[in-house]
Motif scaffolding. Sequence first.
Motif, PDB file in Angstrom:
ATOM      1  N   TYR A 107       0.851  -1.190   0.000  1.00  0.00           N
ATOM      2  CA  TYR A 107       0.000   0.000   0.000  1.00  0.00           C
ATOM      3  C   TYR A 107       0.887   1.239   0.000  1.00  0.00           C
ATOM      4  CZ  TYR A 107      -3.609  -3.371   1.061  1.00  0.00           C
ATOM      5  OH  TYR A 107      -4.456  -4.460   0.991  1.00  0.00           O
ATOM      6  N   ALA A 108       0.342   2.345  -0.450  1.00  0.00           N
ATOM      7  CA  ALA A 108       1.149   3.557  -0.568  1.00  0.00           C
ATOM      8  C   ALA A 108       0.296   4.794  -0.369  1.00  0.00           C
ATOM      9  CB  ALA A 108       1.820   3.604  -1.945  1.00  0.00           C
ATOM     10  N   ASP A 109       0.950   5.911  -0.120  1.00  0.00           N
ATOM     11  CA  ASP A 109       0.306   7.218  -0.094  1.00  0.00           C
ATOM     12  C   ASP A 109       0.023   7.631  -1.538  1.00  0.00           C
ATOM     13  OD1 ASP A 109      -0.082   9.876   1.640  1.00  0.00           O
ATOM     14  OD2 ASP A 109       0.883  10.433  -0.256  1.00  0.00           O
ATOM     15  N   PRO A 110      -1.019   8.429  -1.785  1.00  0.00           N
ATOM     16  CA  PRO A 110      -1.306   8.844  -3.162  1.00  0.00           C
ATOM     17  C   PRO A 110      -0.123   9.492  -3.877  1.00  0.00           C
ATOM     18  CG  PRO A 110      -3.144   9.400  -1.747  1.00  0.00           C
ATOM     19  CD  PRO A 110      -2.052   8.914  -0.847  1.00  0.00           C
ATOM     20  N   SER A 111       0.771  10.151  -3.141  1.00  0.00           N
ATOM     21  CA  SER A 111       1.912  10.825  -3.767  1.00  0.00           C
ATOM     22  C   SER A 111       3.200  10.007  -3.733  1.00  0.00           C
ATOM     23  CB  SER A 111       2.150  12.185  -3.087  1.00  0.00           C
ATOM     24  OG  SER A 111       1.039  13.039  -3.276  1.00  0.00           O
ATOM     25  N   SER A 112       3.130   8.766  -3.299  1.00  0.00           N
ATOM     26  CA  SER A 112       4.316   7.916  -3.278  1.00  0.00           C
ATOM     27  C   SER A 112       4.783   7.608  -4.693  1.00  0.00           C
ATOM     28  CB  SER A 112       4.014   6.594  -2.556  1.00  0.00           C
ATOM     29  OG  SER A 112       3.680   6.793  -1.206  1.00  0.00           O
ATOM     30  N   VAL A 113       6.107   7.494  -4.850  1.00  0.00           N
ATOM     31  CA  VAL A 113       6.715   7.137  -6.133  1.00  0.00           C
ATOM     32  C   VAL A 113       7.073   5.651  -6.102  1.00  0.00           C
ATOM     33  CG1 VAL A 113       8.670   7.529  -7.686  1.00  0.00           C
ATOM     34  CG2 VAL A 113       7.631   9.459  -6.467  1.00  0.00           C
ATOM     35  N   VAL A 114       6.621   4.925  -7.106  1.00  0.00           N
ATOM     36  CA  VAL A 114       6.772   3.468  -7.118  1.00  0.00           C
ATOM     37  C   VAL A 114       7.306   3.007  -8.474  1.00  0.00           C
ATOM     38  CG1 VAL A 114       5.552   1.262  -6.916  1.00  0.00           C
ATOM     39  CG2 VAL A 114       4.869   3.189  -5.478  1.00  0.00           C
ATOM     40  N   GLY A 115       8.164   1.985  -8.453  1.00  0.00           N
ATOM     41  CA  GLY A 115       8.583   1.369  -9.703  1.00  0.00           C
ATOM     42  C   GLY A 115      10.077   1.379  -9.909  1.00  0.00           C
ATOM     43  N   SER A 116      10.507   1.915 -11.063  1.00  0.00           N
ATOM     44  CA  SER A 116      11.917   1.917 -11.476  1.00  0.00           C
ATOM     45  C   SER A 116      12.468   0.494 -11.525  1.00  0.00           C
ATOM     46  CB  SER A 116      12.768   2.791 -10.542  1.00  0.00           C
ATOM     47  OG  SER A 116      14.060   2.970 -11.068  1.00  0.00           O
ATOM     48  N   ILE A 117      11.730  -0.380 -12.197  1.00  0.00           N
ATOM     49  CA  ILE A 117      12.150  -1.779 -12.317  1.00  0.00           C
ATOM     50  C   ILE A 117      13.178  -1.857 -13.436  1.00  0.00           C
ATOM     51  CG2 ILE A 117      11.381  -4.162 -12.623  1.00  0.00           C
ATOM     52  CD1 ILE A 117       8.566  -3.163 -11.755  1.00  0.00           C
ATOM     53  N   GLY A 118      14.380  -1.521 -13.091  1.00  0.00           N
ATOM     54  CA  GLY A 118      15.480  -1.489 -14.043  1.00  0.00           C
ATOM     55  C   GLY A 118      16.787  -1.545 -13.289  1.00  0.00           C
ATOM     56  N   VAL A 119      17.896  -1.467 -14.015  1.00  0.00           N
ATOM     57  CA  VAL A 119      19.228  -1.536 -13.414  1.00  0.00           C
ATOM     58  C   VAL A 119      20.078  -0.418 -13.997  1.00  0.00           C
ATOM     59  CG1 VAL A 119      21.238  -3.005 -12.980  1.00  0.00           C
ATOM     60  CG2 VAL A 119      18.981  -4.043 -13.268  1.00  0.00           C
ATOM     61  N   ILE A 120      20.862   0.219 -13.165  1.00  0.00           N
ATOM     62  CA  ILE A 120      21.693   1.331 -13.621  1.00  0.00           C
ATOM     63  C   ILE A 120      23.119   1.161 -13.115  1.00  0.00           C
ATOM     64  CG2 ILE A 120      21.067   2.745 -11.619  1.00  0.00           C
ATOM     65  CD1 ILE A 120      21.268   5.216 -13.429  1.00  0.00           C
ATOM     66  N   SER A 121      24.055   1.567 -13.933  1.00  0.00           N
ATOM     67  CA  SER A 121      25.465   1.614 -13.531  1.00  0.00           C
ATOM     68  C   SER A 121      26.021   2.956 -13.991  1.00  0.00           C
ATOM     69  CB  SER A 121      26.262   0.468 -14.171  1.00  0.00           C
ATOM     70  OG  SER A 121      27.637   0.567 -13.858  1.00  0.00           O
ATOM     71  N   ALA A 122      26.574   3.726 -13.069  1.00  0.00           N
ATOM     72  CA  ALA A 122      27.085   5.056 -13.405  1.00  0.00           C
ATOM     73  C   ALA A 122      28.551   5.174 -13.008  1.00  0.00           C
ATOM     74  CB  ALA A 122      26.262   6.125 -12.692  1.00  0.00           C
ATOM     75  N   GLY A 123      29.293   5.938 -13.778  1.00  0.00           N
ATOM     76  CA  GLY A 123      30.697   6.147 -13.468  1.00  0.00           C
ATOM     77  C   GLY A 123      31.170   7.466 -14.063  1.00  0.00           C
ATOM     78  N   PHE A 124      32.449   7.586 -14.285  1.00  0.00           N
ATOM     79  CA  PHE A 124      33.004   8.804 -14.864  1.00  0.00           C
ATOM     80  C   PHE A 124      34.243   8.433 -15.673  1.00  0.00           C
ATOM     81  CE2 PHE A 124      35.056   8.165 -10.792  1.00  0.00           C
ATOM     82  CZ  PHE A 124      36.399   8.402 -11.071  1.00  0.00           C
ATOM     83  N   GLY A 125      34.678   9.352 -16.519  1.00  0.00           N
ATOM     84  CA  GLY A 125      35.895   9.159 -17.288  1.00  0.00           C
ATOM     85  C   GLY A 125      36.831  10.339 -17.073  1.00  0.00           C
ATOM     86  N   ALA A 126      38.046  10.084 -16.635  1.00  0.00           N
ATOM     87  CA  ALA A 126      38.975  11.161 -16.303  1.00  0.00           C
ATOM     88  C   ALA A 126      40.271  11.101 -17.109  1.00  0.00           C
ATOM     89  CB  ALA A 126      39.289  11.135 -14.809  1.00  0.00           C
ATOM     90  N   HIS A 127      40.305  10.268 -18.162  1.00  0.00           N
ATOM     91  CA  HIS A 127      41.573  10.097 -18.873  1.00  0.00           C
ATOM     92  C   HIS A 127      42.022  11.372 -19.596  1.00  0.00           C
ATOM     93  CE1 HIS A 127      38.425   9.189 -21.815  1.00  0.00           C
ATOM     94  NE2 HIS A 127      39.295   9.512 -22.772  1.00  0.00           N
ATOM     95  N   GLU A 128      41.050  12.162 -20.119  1.00  0.00           N
ATOM     96  CA  GLU A 128      41.430  13.400 -20.797  1.00  0.00           C
ATOM     97  C   GLU A 128      41.965  14.440 -19.808  1.00  0.00           C
ATOM     98  OE1 GLU A 128      38.295  14.837 -23.228  1.00  0.00           O
ATOM     99  OE2 GLU A 128      38.274  13.080 -24.545  1.00  0.00           O
ATOM    100  N   PHE A 129      41.363  14.488 -18.645  1.00  0.00           N
ATOM    101  CA  PHE A 129      41.849  15.406 -17.601  1.00  0.00           C
ATOM    102  C   PHE A 129      43.285  15.053 -17.210  1.00  0.00           C
ATOM    103  CE2 PHE A 129      42.567  16.079 -13.034  1.00  0.00           C
ATOM    104  CZ  PHE A 129      42.442  17.453 -12.974  1.00  0.00           C
TER     105      PHE A 129
END
Length: 265
Positions: A107-129
């Motif tokens: 159960y949830a509040d009417p303004s609750s955010v639900v879902g995001s059934i996915g996978v994420i991977s985040a990083g950075f690239g610093a080789h140019e720096f």
Amino acid sequence: MKRWIPFMKSDPTVAIVRLQGVIAGGTRGTLNDRALAGVIDKAFGRGKPVAVALEVNSPGGSPVQSSLIGARIRRLAEEKDIPVIAFVEDVAASGGYWLAVAADEIYADPSSVVGSIGVISAGFGAHEFLARQGVERRVYTAGKSKSMLDPFRPEKPEDVERLKGLLDDIHTNFIDHVKDRRAGKIDAEADLFTGEVWLAEKAKALGLIDGIGHLKPMMEARFGDKVKFRRYGVRRPLFSRLGAQAMDDAVSVIEERAAYARFGL
């Protein structure tokens, strides 16, 4: 007093487990299986609660820790024959939704955010720096994939392809978990597994949750107005509360705020 008197019926008790924050292994954050093991065990094991309620407020995190926590909840629920009911607060997204799905009902509040059934991977690239600063990165490995996605070296297409394969496999595990736990409830025609999020009313229409409602009034309606509530949650270590881990805590807070910010919270 009456609980000590033979043959006198006690008031029903609902055990409440709070699951708030980013899900992470190691020492970062409090939502991981090691930190929650004792909390969850006590919630199911002390007395005979008529139900265990999960207060879920999490933007997600580690898929492994999400799975371990969810599996522990299911294992004890089946062993003790106790129903589990989840109540979503601000957000149950990604790994947070994985935890909610461990419950028999959501159960949830009417303004609750639900879902995001996915996978994420985040990083950075610093080789140019590094190159602009005249710094040369030197890496030596045994095994061609040992330095995969090194942020200080140029990105390789084969590394990206390999990472996407790993993410796809984890995504499949997530989808299978949701389909198993929400069998017969989710909208089979809707594309629910894109990583999209919904507010509670839409999530209910899609079968991702069972309804709109809050913990206390719903438990009183179900078990009577004499129902008692017993809360369980992770306690921060003494040294952390005294500031001995202030720097680590500050980094954790920043990471947690960034995770919630993805959902406008």
